[in-house]
Design a protein around this motif. Structure first.
Motif, mmCIF file in Angstrom:
data_model
loop_
_atom_site.group_PDB
_atom_site.id
_atom_site.type_symbol
_atom_site.label_atom_id
_atom_site.label_comp_id
_atom_site.label_asym_id
_atom_site.label_seq_id
_atom_site.Cartn_x
_atom_site.Cartn_y
_atom_site.Cartn_z
ATOM 1 N N ILE A 20 0.820 -1.211 0.000
ATOM 2 C CA ILE A 20 0.000 0.000 0.000
ATOM 3 C C ILE A 20 0.859 1.268 0.000
ATOM 4 N N SER A 21 1.910 1.271 0.819
ATOM 5 C CA SER A 21 2.708 2.502 0.950
ATOM 6 C C SER A 21 3.459 2.810 -0.336
ATOM 7 N N GLY A 22 4.098 1.794 -0.919
ATOM 8 C CA GLY A 22 4.853 2.015 -2.156
ATOM 9 C C GLY A 22 3.932 2.400 -3.297
ATOM 10 N N PHE A 39 9.883 -1.192 -7.236
ATOM 11 C CA PHE A 39 10.506 -2.519 -7.270
ATOM 12 C C PHE A 39 9.813 -3.418 -6.253
ATOM 13 N N GLU A 40 9.327 -4.558 -6.705
ATOM 14 C CA GLU A 40 8.616 -5.483 -5.802
ATOM 15 C C GLU A 40 9.239 -6.873 -5.943
ATOM 16 N N SER A 41 9.697 -7.410 -4.801
ATOM 17 C CA SER A 41 10.402 -8.694 -4.865
ATOM 18 C C SER A 41 9.469 -9.871 -5.161
ATOM 19 N N GLY A 47 1.399 -6.404 -0.869
ATOM 20 C CA GLY A 47 2.085 -6.719 0.403
ATOM 21 C C GLY A 47 1.139 -7.335 1.408
ATOM 22 N N LEU A 48 1.106 -6.802 2.612
ATOM 23 C CA LEU A 48 0.276 -7.350 3.692
ATOM 24 C C LEU A 48 -1.215 -7.098 3.458
ATOM 25 N N ALA A 49 -1.533 -6.172 2.555
ATOM 26 C CA ALA A 49 -2.955 -5.841 2.329
ATOM 27 C C ALA A 49 -3.418 -6.382 0.978
ATOM 28 N N PRO A 63 -7.989 -10.955 8.212
ATOM 29 C CA PRO A 63 -9.055 -9.995 7.922
ATOM 30 C C PRO A 63 -8.562 -8.563 8.028
ATOM 31 N N HIS A 64 -8.980 -7.750 7.104
ATOM 32 C CA HIS A 64 -8.663 -6.328 7.115
ATOM 33 C C HIS A 64 -9.986 -5.560 7.060
ATOM 34 N N ARG A 65 -10.015 -4.436 7.726
ATOM 35 C CA ARG A 65 -11.202 -3.582 7.652
ATOM 36 C C ARG A 65 -10.722 -2.142 7.767
ATOM 37 N N LEU A 66 -11.536 -1.237 7.238
ATOM 38 C CA LEU A 66 -11.126 0.167 7.242
ATOM 39 C C LEU A 66 -11.909 0.940 8.281
ATOM 40 N N GLY A 203 -12.303 -8.012 -2.277
ATOM 41 C CA GLY A 203 -11.619 -8.097 -0.988
ATOM 42 C C GLY A 203 -10.924 -6.789 -0.650
ATOM 43 N N TYR A 204 -10.222 -6.769 0.489
ATOM 44 C CA TYR A 204 -9.533 -5.536 0.901
ATOM 45 C C TYR A 204 -8.430 -5.182 -0.090
ATOM 46 N N GLY A 205 -7.934 -6.222 -0.773
ATOM 47 C CA GLY A 205 -6.885 -6.027 -1.780
ATOM 48 C C GLY A 205 -7.330 -5.138 -2.931
ATOM 49 N N HIS A 403 2.952 0.403 14.137
ATOM 50 C CA HIS A 403 1.844 -0.543 13.986
ATOM 51 C C HIS A 403 0.666 0.208 13.383
ATOM 52 N N ILE A 404 0.711 0.374 12.055
ATOM 53 C CA ILE A 404 -0.318 1.200 11.417
ATOM 54 C C ILE A 404 -1.120 0.398 10.404
ATOM 55 N N ASP A 405 -2.284 0.918 10.083
ATOM 56 C CA ASP A 405 -3.183 0.281 9.131
ATOM 57 C C ASP A 405 -3.021 0.927 7.750
ATOM 58 N N VAL A 406 -3.803 0.400 6.810
ATOM 59 C CA VAL A 406 -3.720 0.860 5.427
ATOM 60 C C VAL A 406 -4.004 2.364 5.310
ATOM 61 N N ASP A 407 -5.024 2.837 6.015
ATOM 62 C CA ASP A 407 -5.350 4.264 5.929
ATOM 63 C C ASP A 407 -4.184 5.120 6.414
HETATM 64 C C1 FAD Z 1 -2.573 -9.694 10.523
HETATM 65 C C2 FAD Z 1 -2.740 -8.284 10.036
HETATM 66 C C3 FAD Z 1 -3.987 -7.661 10.131
HETATM 67 C C4 FAD Z 1 -4.158 -6.350 9.671
HETATM 68 N N1 FAD Z 1 -5.397 -5.763 9.757
HETATM 69 C C5 FAD Z 1 -5.598 -4.553 9.170
HETATM 70 C C6 FAD Z 1 -6.900 -3.973 9.098
HETATM 71 O O1 FAD Z 1 -7.865 -4.520 9.608
HETATM 72 N N2 FAD Z 1 -7.042 -2.793 8.441
HETATM 73 C C7 FAD Z 1 -6.011 -2.154 7.840
HETATM 74 O O2 FAD Z 1 -6.234 -1.123 7.204
HETATM 75 N N3 FAD Z 1 -4.747 -2.649 7.947
HETATM 76 C C8 FAD Z 1 -4.517 -3.815 8.591
HETATM 77 N N4 FAD Z 1 -3.254 -4.346 8.667
HETATM 78 C C9 FAD Z 1 -2.103 -3.507 8.307
HETATM 79 C C10 FAD Z 1 -1.868 -3.397 6.818
HETATM 80 O O3 FAD Z 1 -1.847 -4.662 6.216
HETATM 81 C C11 FAD Z 1 -0.518 -2.699 6.647
HETATM 82 O O4 FAD Z 1 -0.502 -1.475 7.326
HETATM 83 C C12 FAD Z 1 -0.182 -2.398 5.199
HETATM 84 O O5 FAD Z 1 -0.519 -3.440 4.336
HETATM 85 C C13 FAD Z 1 1.325 -2.115 5.124
HETATM 86 O O6 FAD Z 1 1.667 -1.713 3.826
HETATM 87 P P1 FAD Z 1 3.154 -1.306 3.472
HETATM 88 O O7 FAD Z 1 3.185 -0.980 2.033
HETATM 89 O O8 FAD Z 1 3.639 -0.282 4.435
HETATM 90 O O9 FAD Z 1 4.052 -2.596 3.751
HETATM 91 P P2 FAD Z 1 3.999 -4.042 3.114
HETATM 92 O O10 FAD Z 1 2.627 -4.443 2.840
HETATM 93 O O11 FAD Z 1 4.834 -4.893 4.014
HETATM 94 O O12 FAD Z 1 4.756 -3.866 1.709
HETATM 95 C C14 FAD Z 1 6.149 -3.947 1.555
HETATM 96 C C15 FAD Z 1 6.442 -4.616 0.212
HETATM 97 O O13 FAD Z 1 7.862 -4.625 -0.003
HETATM 98 C C16 FAD Z 1 8.210 -5.829 -0.654
HETATM 99 N N5 FAD Z 1 9.653 -6.070 -0.441
HETATM 100 C C17 FAD Z 1 10.270 -6.512 0.675
HETATM 101 N N6 FAD Z 1 11.610 -6.576 0.475
HETATM 102 C C18 FAD Z 1 11.840 -6.148 -0.798
HETATM 103 C C19 FAD Z 1 13.020 -5.965 -1.584
HETATM 104 N N7 FAD Z 1 14.241 -6.243 -1.115
HETATM 105 N N8 FAD Z 1 12.882 -5.512 -2.862
HETATM 106 C C20 FAD Z 1 11.661 -5.201 -3.367
HETATM 107 N N9 FAD Z 1 10.506 -5.369 -2.662
HETATM 108 C C21 FAD Z 1 10.600 -5.814 -1.390
HETATM 109 C C22 FAD Z 1 7.286 -6.857 0.002
HETATM 110 O O14 FAD Z 1 7.143 -8.008 -0.806
HETATM 111 C C23 FAD Z 1 5.987 -6.068 0.152
HETATM 112 O O15 FAD Z 1 5.141 -6.246 -0.972
HETATM 113 C C24 FAD Z 1 -3.050 -5.647 9.134
HETATM 114 C C25 FAD Z 1 -1.809 -6.279 9.038
HETATM 115 C C26 FAD Z 1 -1.646 -7.573 9.480
HETATM 116 C C27 FAD Z 1 -0.308 -8.240 9.363
#
Ligand code: FAD
Length: 454
Positions: A20-22, A39-41, A47-49, A63-66, A203-205, A403-407
């Motif tokens: 989500i962040s990237g 760049f995505e490995s 990612g996590l969402a 499960p994810h919810r907003l 889905g949340y994705g 420890h942050i969510d998607v929003d």
């Molecule tokens: C169990 C769980 C429940 C959650 N519940 C909720 C919820 O209810 N609501 C909500 O909004 N959020 C929820 N979240 C949080 C939410 O999923 C995250 O905040 C969000 O997805 C984080 O996004 P991000 O882009 O910061 O990181 P990530 O999703 O971790 O993305 C990082 C990306 O970098 C890639 N990467 C890693 N290393 C490399 C490399 N060397 N080169 C290139 N790419 C690389 C990874 O493959 C990944 O795709 C939950 C998370 C978890 C784990």
């Protein structure tokens, strides 16, 4: 800004990670016509969402919810993806009883046997005031020893794999979000929300997919960043592996959204953060529905599941009638998560063994940032070290170790890109930070990070 090209469209930006962040950084940069690559490995974005289809049902990575109180961010996300407001349906299973989620201490008083009730009441009335130095002390001050030992202690140990006395009080502030019993009636926070938004389809994705669709020409999948080309204190290129070959992407700026421990290794630095891995067990059940709930928490330490969700209850759009998928999160040590999850669901009689259709296990190494007692010192070290590299920036949950969510990840990306593109914003923050420009150039403009650095 020190190294910002005067014409933003000339600048080349490398974004590491297509979560989500990237993806948010990419989409927002594209609005400024900036030249960038993501760049995505792995072979998928989100990612996590992310979500994936399994047996015809959209499954999230747990499960994810907003839920957000930030109206501006909410409106932007709703504009991006059509979502529905859902009325929260959730429960907690503990000591053989089904109770409300989040825990309502008053309900515990009449649901459990007199000895437990006595301990809860006695613990609360005679609670001592502990210094607010750890999660344990915060929970004891708020609820007393009875409730702490009944729920908060076992659940925290199960979720984070650490004793509550080793967890920072900051975790308590964010996760308990109550200072006393009266506060449990304030039901409009990240924990105590009554309703949440969820995408109508996909889905949340769907959030990550929509962001991706706007910038897919810029995203390279199955492409791992392995290090940097440096010139003095500046990154001049990103080294990555594509199709087994090492390549270099020359750039003026790097945004990292990957776990800071991995980034640290690339830079020869050790940031000793703890991330709690999560094993996600999916169960396909040959029934229209298994429960009426979005999710159920499991409070007992001897049950491996933390939380069990049923995706059809989040959205039943275009789902098969004869099956449903449950998803269990497991963070405690186990060599056989699938079997241990099955033992728990059979113990609670959620469905019969003959109704199980299929199982799937996904292992996520970076599930939860664990706020150990010293995590704020490690964060200061991270910010200082990253601050020395003038054109490297951290955005996102595991990159910022928040420890942050998607929003909040989206908000973090948005405020960073705004700052990057607005000299006025830069000046305002510079004034606040008293000339700490090297550090300033690398931070995210959220209050937490600023507070940590100052
Ligand atoms: C169990 C769980 C429940 C959650 N519940 C909720 C919820 O209810 N609501 C909500 O909004 N959020 C929820 N979240 C949080 C939410 O999923 C995250 O905040 C969000 O997805 C984080 O996004 P991000 O882009 O910061 O990181 P990530 O999703 O971790 O993305 C990082 C990306 O970098 C890639 N990467 C890693 N290393 C490399 C490399 N060397 N080169 C290139 N790419 C690389 C990874 O493959 C990944 O795709 C939950 C998370 C978890 C784990």
């Amino acid at each position: 800004m020190n190294n910002t090209n005067s014409n933003p469209t000339d600048e080349k930006v490398a974004i590491i990670g297509a979560g989500i962040s990237g993806l948010s950084c990419g989409m927002l940069l594209s609005e400024f016509n900036t030249n960038f690559k993501v760049f995505e490995s792995s072979e998928h974005i989100g990612g996590l969402a992310r979500s994936f289809k399994w047996h015809g049902i959209n499954c999230d990575l747990a499960p994810h919810r907003l839920f957000t109180k930030n109206e501006e961010i909410l409106n932007e996300l709703l504009e991006l993806v059509p979502m529905e407001m859902k009325k929260r349906q959730s429960k907690m299973f503990i000591r053989g009883k089904i109770i409300r989620d989040p825990v309502n201490p008053f309900e515990l008083l009449y649901k459990f046997n007199p000895l437990i009730t006595f301990k809860l009441v006695f613990g609360f009335i005679f609670k001592r005031k502990y210094p607010e130095t750890t999660f344990e002390n915060l929970a004891l001050n708020a609820f007393g020893r009875g409730l702490y030992e009944f729920f908060f202690k076992p659940y925290t140990e199960k979720l984070l794999g650490e004793k509550p006395e080793n967890i920072s009080m900051e975790w308590g502030r964010q996760k308990i979000r109550v200072s006393g019993l009266g506060d449990v009636f304030k039901r409009n926070t990240k924990i105590f929300f009554k309703g949440f938004y969820y995408p109508k389809k996909g889905g949340y994705g769907a959030i990550a997919n929509t962001l991706y669709n706007k910038i897919n020409d810029h995203v390279l999948l199955k492409t791992s960043v392995i290090g940097f080309e440096m010139d003095n204190k500046k990154i001049t290129g990103v080294k990555y592996i594509e199709n087994g070959q090492e390549k270099l992407y020359k750039c003026d700026r790097v945004i990292s959204t990957i776990p800071s421990t991995i980034l640290g290794k690339m830079l020869g630095k050790d940031f000793s953060f703890k991330y709690q891995p999560v094993k996600i067990v999916y169960l396909m059940v040959k029934k229209k529905n298994v429960t009426p709930y979005h999710w159920i928490y499991f409070g007992d330490k001897d049950v491996v599941i933390n939380r069990l969700a049923e995706f059809k209850n989040f959205s039943d759009h275009d789902t098969p009638d004869d099956k449903s998928v449950l998803c269990a999160e497991v963070t405690c040590p186990t060599t056989d998560p699938v079997n241990d999850v099955l033992k728990a669901v059979y113990k609670y009689k959620l469905f019969k063994p003959e109704e199980l259709g299929d199982t799937l296990l996904i292992d996520e190494k970076f599930g939860y940032p664990v706020y150990l007692k010293d995590f704020e010192q490690v964060k200061s070290k991270l910010n200082n070290e990253i601050g020395k590299i003038k054109n490297l920036h951290l955005v996102g949950r595991n990159a910022e170790f928040r420890h942050i969510d998607v929003d909040e990840g989206y908000a973090s990306a948005r405020s960073f890109i705004q700052k990057l593109k607005s000299k006025a914003g830069h000046k305002t923050i510079t004034a606040k930070l008293n000339n700490n420009e090297d550090v300033l150039d690398n931070i995210i403009t959220d209050n937490e990070t600023i507070k940590n650095i100052v």
